[in-house]
Design a protein around this motif. Structure first.
Motif, PDB file in Angstrom:
ATOM      1  N   MET A  25       0.808  -1.219   0.000  1.00 36.92           N
ATOM      2  CA  MET A  25       0.000   0.000   0.000  1.00 36.92           C
ATOM      3  C   MET A  25       0.842   1.271   0.000  1.00 36.92           C
ATOM      4  N   PRO A  43       0.298   4.711  -6.633  1.00 35.75           N
ATOM      5  CA  PRO A  43      -0.875   4.258  -7.385  1.00 35.75           C
ATOM      6  C   PRO A  43      -1.215   5.093  -8.625  1.00 35.75           C
ATOM      7  N   LEU A  93      -3.228   7.484  -9.059  1.00 40.07           N
ATOM      8  CA  LEU A  93      -4.684   7.591  -9.207  1.00 40.07           C
ATOM      9  C   LEU A  93      -5.129   8.855  -9.925  1.00 40.07           C
ATOM     10  N   ASP A 146     -11.565   3.796  -1.203  1.00 40.28           N
ATOM     11  CA  ASP A 146     -10.182   4.279  -1.329  1.00 40.28           C
ATOM     12  C   ASP A 146      -9.183   3.127  -1.354  1.00 40.28           C
ATOM     13  N   THR A 147      -9.397   2.124  -0.518  1.00 37.14           N
ATOM     14  CA  THR A 147      -8.493   0.969  -0.468  1.00 37.14           C
ATOM     15  C   THR A 147      -8.479   0.230  -1.798  1.00 37.14           C
ATOM     16  N   GLU A 173      -9.518   1.265  -4.819  1.00 38.21           N
ATOM     17  CA  GLU A 173      -8.965   2.107  -5.888  1.00 38.21           C
ATOM     18  C   GLU A 173      -7.445   2.153  -5.802  1.00 38.21           C
ATOM     19  N   ARG A 174      -6.917   2.306  -4.614  1.00 37.38           N
ATOM     20  CA  ARG A 174      -5.464   2.355  -4.430  1.00 37.38           C
ATOM     21  C   ARG A 174      -4.821   1.035  -4.868  1.00 37.38           C
TER      22      ARG A 174
END
Length: 159
Positions: free
Chosen positions: A20, A24, A26, A57-58, A60-61
């Motif tokens: 994580m 990413p 995004l 959010d998790t 998508e990341r």
């Protein structure tokens, strides 16, 4: 594939934290047509599983991290995509100083293809070395979300 990263949250929290922490991209990804497809066919179905502690959010990341950091690898004659955390940290350069090896147990090893002096960057060509500058630039922008500014790309005599 996002489920594999999410699963690490419950089985290997340290590895989950490492995953994580990766980039990413995004902001760029969400502006692309592909994002609508990913939202419908990947993100929303994962959210539909209602896994405790897993937010929009998790997910998508996770999707962004996968798209940004995965490697194409050949394993047992099949083209696969894999996450290899340490190799994903290498800088890009169109004239890299490393190569990658994948063994029969799917362990990736980074090998210097030329001597690398202490405090010099470890560089890997994210694309194909024999491609033209234009092709490399298009592929890097499309798949890795940046425009390369290395000496080779800036060389006006390079095709």
């Amino acid at each position: 594939v996002p489920l594999r990263i999410i699963g690490l949250k419950f089985t290997k929290p340290d590895l989950y934290a490492t995953a994580m922490s990766m980039e990413p991209n995004l902001e760029v990804l969400k502006q692309r047509e592909l994002w609508k497809y990913l939202d419908t066919h990947v993100i929303q179905p994962v959210l539909g599983l209602q896994i405790e502690g897993v937010t929009l959010d998790t997910v998508e990341r996770c999707v962004g991290i996968i798209l940004t950091n995965c490697f194409e690898v050949m394993a047992k004659g099949c083209l696969l995509f894999g996450m290899f955390f340490e190799p994903a940290l290498m800088n890009h350069h169109c004239v890299g100083n490393t190569r990658l090896m994948l063994d029969s147990s799917n362990l990736m090893t980074v090998i210097a293809s030329q001597p690398i002096k202490k405090s010099k960057p470890v560089k890997f060509n994210y694309g194909r070395a024999l491609d033209t500058t234009w092709t490399r630039q298009v592929n890097l922008l499309e798949n890795k979300y940046f425009t390369c500014q290395c000496e080779r790309c800036l060389d006006p005599t390079e095709l």
